[in-house]
Scaffold this active site. Structure first.
Site, mmCIF file in Angstrom:
data_model
loop_
_atom_site.group_PDB
_atom_site.id
_atom_site.type_symbol
_atom_site.label_atom_id
_atom_site.label_comp_id
_atom_site.label_asym_id
_atom_site.label_seq_id
_atom_site.Cartn_x
_atom_site.Cartn_y
_atom_site.Cartn_z
ATOM 1 N N LEU A 170 11.929 42.948 -25.267
ATOM 2 C CA LEU A 170 11.569 43.821 -23.796
ATOM 3 C C LEU A 170 10.053 42.660 -23.899
ATOM 4 O O LEU A 170 9.797 41.992 -24.471
ATOM 5 C CB LEU A 170 10.624 44.764 -23.774
ATOM 6 C CG LEU A 170 9.649 45.212 -22.880
ATOM 7 C CD1 LEU A 170 9.333 47.173 -22.852
ATOM 8 C CD2 LEU A 170 7.990 44.530 -23.286
ATOM 9 N N ASN A 171 10.521 41.752 -21.883
ATOM 10 C CA ASN A 171 8.557 41.133 -21.898
ATOM 11 C C ASN A 171 8.478 41.222 -20.750
ATOM 12 O O ASN A 171 8.438 42.613 -20.657
ATOM 13 C CB ASN A 171 9.062 39.841 -22.470
ATOM 14 C CG ASN A 171 10.209 38.755 -21.407
ATOM 15 O OD1 ASN A 171 11.044 39.285 -21.450
ATOM 16 N ND2 ASN A 171 9.868 37.897 -20.666
ATOM 17 N N ASP A 172 8.388 40.918 -19.619
ATOM 18 C CA ASP A 172 7.813 40.798 -18.340
ATOM 19 C C ASP A 172 7.414 42.573 -17.745
ATOM 20 O O ASP A 172 9.216 42.366 -17.885
ATOM 21 C CB ASP A 172 7.636 40.178 -17.534
ATOM 22 C CG ASP A 172 7.971 39.709 -17.930
ATOM 23 O OD1 ASP A 172 7.211 38.236 -19.249
ATOM 24 O OD2 ASP A 172 8.214 37.647 -16.861
ATOM 25 N N GLN B 60 12.115 42.873 -18.083
ATOM 26 C CA GLN B 60 13.196 42.271 -18.782
ATOM 27 C C GLN B 60 13.554 42.410 -20.026
ATOM 28 O O GLN B 60 12.428 42.375 -21.123
ATOM 29 C CB GLN B 60 12.192 40.825 -19.015
ATOM 30 C CG GLN B 60 11.170 39.993 -18.020
ATOM 31 C CD GLN B 60 12.569 39.192 -17.130
ATOM 32 O OE1 GLN B 60 12.906 38.144 -17.761
ATOM 33 N NE2 GLN B 60 13.235 39.278 -15.669
ATOM 34 N N TYR C 256 16.052 36.699 -14.379
ATOM 35 C CA TYR C 256 14.203 36.775 -14.309
ATOM 36 C C TYR C 256 13.410 37.380 -13.414
ATOM 37 O O TYR C 256 13.772 37.844 -12.803
ATOM 38 C CB TYR C 256 14.009 35.011 -13.986
ATOM 39 C CG TYR C 256 14.345 33.823 -15.522
ATOM 40 C CD1 TYR C 256 15.273 34.929 -16.616
ATOM 41 C CD2 TYR C 256 14.095 33.532 -15.991
ATOM 42 C CE1 TYR C 256 15.186 33.850 -17.659
ATOM 43 C CE2 TYR C 256 14.159 32.145 -17.129
ATOM 44 C CZ TYR C 256 14.804 32.594 -18.024
ATOM 45 O OH TYR C 256 14.794 31.480 -19.043
ATOM 46 N N SER C 257 11.997 37.148 -13.702
ATOM 47 C CA SER C 257 10.606 38.397 -13.452
ATOM 48 C C SER C 257 10.825 38.230 -12.195
ATOM 49 O O SER C 257 10.816 37.733 -11.523
ATOM 50 C CB SER C 257 9.529 37.617 -13.889
ATOM 51 O OG SER C 257 9.302 38.307 -15.042
ATOM 52 N N ARG D 271 9.153 30.158 -10.421
ATOM 53 C CA ARG D 271 10.118 30.988 -10.094
ATOM 54 C C ARG D 271 8.691 32.932 -10.082
ATOM 55 O O ARG D 271 7.564 32.349 -9.953
ATOM 56 C CB ARG D 271 10.119 31.249 -12.175
ATOM 57 C CG ARG D 271 9.460 31.192 -12.671
ATOM 58 C CD ARG D 271 10.061 31.385 -14.171
ATOM 59 N NE ARG D 271 9.252 31.123 -15.468
ATOM 60 C CZ ARG D 271 8.854 29.338 -16.095
ATOM 61 N NH1 ARG D 271 10.514 28.890 -15.530
ATOM 62 N NH2 ARG D 271 8.787 29.395 -16.765
ATOM 63 N N GLU E 53 2.242 31.057 -14.112
ATOM 64 C CA GLU E 53 3.971 32.176 -14.022
ATOM 65 C C GLU E 53 3.393 32.871 -13.808
ATOM 66 O O GLU E 53 2.453 33.564 -13.721
ATOM 67 C CB GLU E 53 4.573 32.342 -15.678
ATOM 68 C CG GLU E 53 5.017 31.093 -16.311
ATOM 69 C CD GLU E 53 5.707 31.461 -18.253
ATOM 70 O OE1 GLU E 53 7.365 30.959 -18.232
ATOM 71 O OE2 GLU E 53 5.736 32.166 -18.193
HETATM 72 C C1 FRU Z 1 6.819 35.306 -18.389
HETATM 73 C C2 FRU Z 1 8.775 34.903 -18.122
HETATM 74 C C3 FRU Z 1 8.994 34.117 -16.807
HETATM 75 C C4 FRU Z 1 10.462 33.950 -16.634
HETATM 76 C C5 FRU Z 1 10.566 35.491 -17.644
HETATM 77 C C6 FRU Z 1 11.684 35.791 -17.948
HETATM 78 O O1 FRU Z 1 6.663 35.934 -19.593
HETATM 79 O O2 FRU Z 1 8.058 33.353 -18.793
HETATM 80 O O3 FRU Z 1 8.588 33.319 -15.476
HETATM 81 O O4 FRU Z 1 10.164 34.506 -15.482
HETATM 82 O O5 FRU Z 1 9.651 35.852 -18.670
HETATM 83 O O6 FRU Z 1 11.594 36.194 -19.268
#
Ligand code: FRU
Length: 486
Positions: free
Chosen positions: A48-50, A66, A109-110, A177, A232
């Site tokens: 998991l991320n953002d 994410q 992506y985000s 982005r 970002e």
């Molecule tokens: C931030 C990021 C965003 C991108 C996403 C990809 O953590 O790098 O800039 O959209 O993660 O997973």
């Protein structure tokens, strides 16, 4: 709608059925893993991320994030989806967006959500990496702003491309982005984060009358030498009559107790002066002082609260790790926090709904002069509130084996130090004029520490054993304690 996934550059072709199968095979290992969290949004399997697309829609809160289902170390990105009626109990709705089109084949992506009438709009960056010998900064990358719509908040329609590389200014690299969209005076605005060809971070502002046709309005902020090469995940909102910009810059060097994480996330209070051409500001302030905090996003709910959720993690970290990888998962989101402005600074507090999780309660007031161990405060999954009065000298609290919180009066410095349970995480600190309260949310493998009612916050993953003696406090003062098992 659910087609085969084709990640061209990685040469993998996986059907949705195969993805579901892979998740089903591993999800029990994740659920039963020692460090699985009890009240945080974590991935069912994998990475998991953002947080993405946060919103309140038709009586429910939606959180997307994410997600890479097959690899706990990250990879091809999808949007996974949770919803809730109360911000504390969450329904897992699985994968909402797949990288299944030519315009997002290397990652959904985000991005963000906008509720308009009966419809929920999602805006995100479709990532495409061309095959070949490219640097992927100036060449070889497509960053498409894409929109999908839904009437039920669960099923999303056709992917519509709103902006491509051709719509971004000449003096930008291909790193543009993370659209965040909002409505203001019957107009729509979108901020994007970007990296200029001058290797400085920027925010780009686009505007639209119908959410479909967008044009560049201005580059309201960026180009600041001391604030890194890439910004970002921007977010822009108005709170208590102040204009606030969130950015997650990359490339800010550490300076004393500041900017010690690989990348930062912070806020800027400024002003747009009506025309939105120039966001005037003085200071970038880190939102969190711990080891694991990045890419925060906010939304306004139906009661007008501004609520923030962040990724409790960071990309590209080598100095510390998460042992959860052994159990096929990694990372979590923070608890939802409400934002306020106090004395010209942003303050964060857990949303009041967190009270719903409270179980067994202990409360007492104690006068401490030296060391005391409170075995009744033992546990892993709890909320602990401490009001500190008449503090003469330093303060220290040790909990869950080797997590130390120390306030050094002479230096006016608050420190978080972790031992082996930090898995490489050691020390973080912040300047603090005085210490009046601590409010700690501990989960199996995380800590969120709100100091002086949210004036400063430390967020960290932490793998402290449950064999500790209790909470040990060393100070000279009067402490009122409330603890709830969660
Ligand atoms: C931030 C990021 C965003 C991108 C996403 C990809 O953590 O790098 O800039 O959209 O993660 O997973």
């Amino acid at each position: 709608m659910r087609k085969n996934i084709q990640a061209v550059n990685e040469k993998i072709q996986i059907t949705n059925e195969e993805i579901d199968e892979a998740i089903n095979k591993t999800k029990d290992i994740v659920k039963k893993s020692k460090w699985a969290l009890k009240y945080h949004i974590m991935p069912e399997t994998g990475w998991l991320n953002d947080p993405n697309g946060l919103c309140y829609f038709k009586g429910e809160y939606h959180v997307f994030y994410q997600y890479c289902p097959f690899d706990a170390k990250g990879g091809l990105k999808f949007w996974a989806h949770y919803k809730s009626v109360d911000l504390v109990t969450w329904d897992n709705l699985g994968i909402a967006l797949y990288p299944d089109s030519e315009s997002d084949r290397d990652g959904v992506y985000s991005g963000s959500a906008l509720v308009e009438g009966e419809e929920l709009y999602l805006f995100y960056t479709g990532n495409v990496r061309e095959e070949g010998n490219y640097d992927y900064v100036l060449t070889g990358r497509q960053q498409n702003v894409i929109c999908v719509k839904s009437v039920d908040g669960i099923n999303f329609g056709e992917k519509k491309i709103l902006l491509t590389n051709l719509d971004f200014p000449e003096n930008f690299t291909l790193h543009v982005r993370d659209p965040k969209v909002w409505k203001e005076n019957n107009n729509y605005y979108m901020v994007l984060g970007g990296r200029g060809k001058d290797n400085k971070g920027y925010v780009l502002l686009y505007e639209s009358e119908d959410l479909m046709k967008w044009k560049l309005h201005s580059i309201p902020a960026g180009g600041v030498e001391s604030l890194g090469y890439m910004w970002e995940c921007p977010d822009f909102f108005n709170l208590e009559e102040k204009d606030i910009l969130f950015i997650s810059p990359q490339g800010i060097p550490a300076k004393g107790e500041l900017y010690n994480n690989i990348y930062q996330s912070g806020y800027i209070i400024g002003s747009f002066h009506g025309d939105k051409d120039n966001f005037n500001f003085k200071e970038f302030i880190e939102l969190d002082r711990g080891f694991d905090f990045y890419a925060p996003q906010t939304f306004k709910d139906n009661s007008g609260r501004r609520i923030m959720i962040a990724w409790m993690g960071l990309p590209d970290v080598t100095e510390y790790i998460n042992p959860t990888i052994e159990n096929s998962w990694q990372h979590t989101l923070t608890i939802p926090r409400e934002l306020f402005i106090e004395n010209e600074k942003l303050v964060q507090r857990p949303v009041s709904e967190m009270k719903k999780l409270r179980k067994k309660h202990i409360a007492f007031k104690t006068c401490i002069n030296g060391d005391k161990v409170y075995s009744e405060l033992k546990g892993q999954v709890f909320e602990l509130k401490m009001d500190i009065e008449k503090l003469a000298g330093d303060f220290q609290l040790i909990m869950r084996e080797d997590c130390k919180l120390t306030y050094i009066l002479e230096e006016k410095m608050f420190k978080l130090s972790l031992g082996k349970s930090g898995y490489g995480r050691k020390n973080r600190s912040v300047k603090l004029d005085k210490l009046t309260s601590l409010w700690i949310f501990s989960d199996t493998s995380s800590l969120e520490i709100f100091i002086n009612s949210g004036q400063e916050v430390f967020t960290t993953r932490f793998y402290g054993s449950d064999e500790e003696q209790g909470v040990k406090v060393n100070c000279n003062g009067i402490v009122s304690i409330d603890k709830w098992d969660l």
